[in-house]
Design an enzyme around this catalytic site. Structure first.
Site, short mmCIF file in Angstrom:
data_model
loop_
_atom_site.label_atom_id
_atom_site.label_comp_id
_atom_site.label_asym_id
_atom_site.label_seq_id
_atom_site.Cartn_x
_atom_site.Cartn_y
_atom_site.Cartn_z
N ASN A 7 -10.82 -4.98 -8.95
CA ASN A 7 -11.71 -3.70 -8.24
C ASN A 7 -12.79 -3.38 -9.09
OD1 ASN A 7 -12.73 -1.78 -6.78
ND2 ASN A 7 -10.61 -0.81 -6.42
N LYS A 14 -11.39 -2.30 -12.73
CA LYS A 14 -10.08 -2.20 -12.54
C LYS A 14 -9.35 -3.25 -12.31
CE LYS A 14 -9.70 2.41 -10.42
NZ LYS A 14 -9.73 2.77 -9.08
N ARG A 91 -11.32 -6.90 -4.48
CA ARG A 91 -11.52 -5.84 -3.43
C ARG A 91 -12.87 -5.83 -3.07
NH1 ARG A 91 -11.96 0.39 -3.68
NH2 ARG A 91 -11.75 0.72 -1.21
N HIS A 180 -10.03 1.02 4.58
CA HIS A 180 -8.59 1.28 4.12
C HIS A 180 -7.96 0.16 4.61
CE1 HIS A 180 -8.80 5.97 3.49
NE2 HIS A 180 -9.38 5.51 2.34
N LEU A 209 -3.39 8.93 4.34
CA LEU A 209 -3.80 10.33 4.12
C LEU A 209 -3.98 10.49 2.33
CD1 LEU A 209 -1.49 12.38 6.47
CD2 LEU A 209 -3.76 11.21 7.13
N ASN A 211 -7.45 10.99 -0.69
CA ASN A 211 -8.66 11.81 -1.04
C ASN A 211 -9.53 11.62 0.25
OD1 ASN A 211 -9.92 13.47 -2.42
ND2 ASN A 211 -10.35 12.14 -4.17
N GLY A 212 -9.87 10.16 0.45
CA GLY A 212 -10.09 9.73 2.14
C GLY A 212 -9.07 9.70 2.87
N ARG A 241 -14.93 15.34 2.46
CA ARG A 241 -15.92 14.79 3.49
C ARG A 241 -15.45 15.54 4.96
NH1 ARG A 241 -14.06 8.67 2.69
NH2 ARG A 241 -13.56 9.11 0.65
N ARG A 285 -2.45 19.90 -3.51
CA ARG A 285 -1.29 20.54 -4.49
C ARG A 285 -2.08 22.03 -4.77
NH1 ARG A 285 -0.88 15.24 -8.11
NH2 ARG A 285 -3.24 15.21 -7.32
N GLY A 331 -2.06 9.41 -1.23
CA GLY A 331 -1.38 10.40 -1.82
C GLY A 331 -0.80 11.55 -1.29
N GLY A 333 0.06 11.54 1.98
CA GLY A 333 1.07 11.01 2.88
C GLY A 333 2.39 10.52 2.41
N ASN A 335 3.38 12.03 -0.55
CA ASN A 335 3.97 13.28 -1.46
C ASN A 335 3.98 14.69 -0.84
OD1 ASN A 335 4.30 11.84 -4.07
ND2 ASN A 335 2.03 11.29 -3.66
N GLU A 385 -2.28 -1.26 -2.45
CA GLU A 385 -3.40 -1.94 -2.17
C GLU A 385 -3.56 -3.28 -3.13
OE1 GLU A 385 -6.71 0.46 -0.43
OE2 GLU A 385 -5.57 1.84 -1.47
P1 ADP Z 1 -7.64 8.01 -3.31
O1 ADP Z 1 -7.04 6.65 -3.57
O2 ADP Z 1 -8.38 8.14 -2.15
O3 ADP Z 1 -8.52 8.83 -4.51
P2 ADP Z 1 -4.84 8.94 -3.11
O4 ADP Z 1 -4.20 8.26 -2.10
O5 ADP Z 1 -4.48 8.79 -4.53
O6 ADP Z 1 -6.48 9.06 -3.11
O7 ADP Z 1 -4.70 10.46 -2.79
C1 ADP Z 1 -5.21 11.75 -3.74
C2 ADP Z 1 -4.89 13.04 -2.98
O8 ADP Z 1 -3.44 13.14 -2.74
C3 ADP Z 1 -5.15 14.09 -4.12
O9 ADP Z 1 -6.19 14.69 -4.02
C4 ADP Z 1 -4.17 15.19 -3.47
O10 ADP Z 1 -4.90 15.97 -2.49
C5 ADP Z 1 -2.97 14.41 -2.89
N1 ADP Z 1 -1.71 14.46 -3.56
C6 ADP Z 1 -1.27 13.58 -4.71
N2 ADP Z 1 -0.07 14.04 -5.16
C7 ADP Z 1 0.35 15.17 -4.23
C8 ADP Z 1 1.46 15.91 -4.15
N3 ADP Z 1 2.58 15.99 -4.80
N4 ADP Z 1 1.39 17.06 -3.15
C9 ADP Z 1 0.51 16.93 -2.32
N5 ADP Z 1 -0.50 16.21 -2.28
C10 ADP Z 1 -0.74 15.48 -3.20
#
Ligand code: ADP
Length: 400
Positions: A7, A14, A91, A180, A209, A211-212, A241, A285, A331, A333, A335, A385
């Protein structure tokens, strides 16, 4: 068989090396701040070696050379020769209308990647640099491009066209492409394996769900609509965003004077979303922590996010003519059980029921969180991914 996944970003690279037969990562690393002062190298591999130190990366070539030397280092014995790497999967963010599947990189396909630069001016040039450097430093190893947009190329034109003068589509390719795709494709394929529903008829909504964030409506394994558009700004509000807003707001903000006169693109991409609403953070979080201390704007940001999610899912249920399965990934979705619970509560009218205790205890694991009585199956499926890129690379080259 070993597959390398790359990537390549504008200032970072990466990589993950897979032992494909058991789908295990045997080495991974990150070259940061390429071409900038204080560049850094991180690497870990199956031998237990961990590297995290300053290294000079003046260019992407330096980064790839460092990766190769580290993989070949006889002490760690990750690989003895580059010949062990059967293929490299890259990627690539934007495939425009040209790529509906992963494609081996040839002169013609690289030219097509260049044609997508106007839609992805930051990412595509960096992605292609990664391909070209690998071609040079790993001659003879096939290089494959895996596109974030490709999965969405099956959308019908009524889903991907915008109500603008047709010439913007014809002359400038202004249409919905979606993003995505590698993640949506990965979890959609896994959901099809897990569900009881018939392949061709299976109606699925995937919710990436992070960061994006984006949603995809999938019928019989094929994407029929997705929430991101020409750019990754459309759809639900995200970390920073704004997502879909009244388009007239753009010119309204642009005409404001004084301190308010800022680059609207920047505001919509970096100062908006849950961060812009809460004034707290883009990280969910932090939002939950602030909300539990009574911060009303953090509560509002969370309510807005879940409300918009329910609306988009509702629109996809209409587009699909019903829904059999819903998947949460990425992230948030994977957690955030509170967000999942709130979204599922908004869909109770469907007869969708989740096991609240199971949902609460599910973090980053593949679990069906709906009950047996539920009219819709709801899954949490961790996305991967890099593995998806490795699988698609192997498949397109016919290596299995
Ligand atoms: P990207 O790959 O788009 O940077 P990720 O899929 O890694 O994003 O998601 C990151 C986001 O997931 C964080 O900004 C946070 O909002 C959320 N996140 C990660 N861990 C947790 C958790 N334990 N509880 C709630 N939200 C979480």
């Amino acid at each position: 068989m070993k597959i390398l996944v790359i990537n390549s970003g504008s200032s970072s690279l990466k990589y993950q090396l897979f032992d494909y037969d058991n789908k295990k990562v045997i080495a991974k690393g990150l070259c940061e701040r390429i071409g900038i002062a204080d560049s850094n190298f991180k690497h870990e591999d199956a031998s237990g070696r961990v590297i995290n130190e300053g290294r000079s990366f003046e260019s992407h070539s330096d980064a790839v050379r460092t990766m190769i030397d580290t993989l070949l280092d006889p002490e760690a014995a990750v690989i003895e020769s580059l010949d062990e790497i059967a293929a490299v999967g890259h990627r690539i963010v934007h495939g425009g209308p040209y790529f509906s599947k992963p494609t081996e990189m040839t002169q013609a396909s690289k030219d097509a990647v260049r044609k997508c630069y106007p839609w992805s001016p930051l990412h595509n040039p960096a992605n292609l640099t990664g391909v070209e450097v690998c071609e040079k430093l790993m001659p003879g190893i096939p290089q494959v491009g895996v596109f974030d947009t490709a999965f969405h190329q099956t959308m019908p034109s009524e889903a991907y066209m915008y109500g603008l003068p047709y010439r913007y589509y014809e002359d400038h390719g202004v249409r919905r492409y979606g993003f995505h795709g590698t993640s949506h494709a990965f979890v959609a394929r896994r959901a099809a394996e897990l569900t009881q529903c018939e392949g061709e008829q299976h109606r699925l909504i995937t919710c990436h769900l992070g960061n994006g964030s984006s949603f995809t409506a999938v019928k019989g394994g094929k994407c029929i609509d997705t929430s991101m558009g020409l750019t990754p700004l459309e759809g639900i509000m995200m970390g920073t965003r704004c997502g879909s807003i009244d388009p007239a707001i753009v010119s309204f903000i642009a005409k404001l004077d004084g301190d308010e006169a800022k680059d609207v693109d920047y505001i919509m991409n970096h100062e908006s979303g849950v961060r812009g609403i809460s004034g707290v953070s883009s990280d969910f979080r932090d939002l939950h922590a602030a909300a539990s201390q009574g911060n009303d704007r953090a509560k509002l940001a969370l309510r807005m996010f879940c409300y918009q999610a329910v609306k988009i899912i509702g629109s996809y249920i209409a587009a699909l003519g019903g829904v059999d399965s819903i998947v949460f990934t990425a992230g948030i979705g994977e957690n955030d059980d509170v967000v999942r619970q709130t979204i599922c509560d908004g869909l109770r009218y469907l007869g969708l029921i989740i096991d609240e205790e199971l949902n609460r205890s599910t973090r980053g694991k593949e679990v069906k969180i709906s009950t047996d009585e539920s009219s819709v199956e709801v899954f949490v499926i961790p996305t991967n991914e890099e593995l998806s890129i490795a699988i698609q690379t192997v498949e397109v080259l016919g290596l299995v």
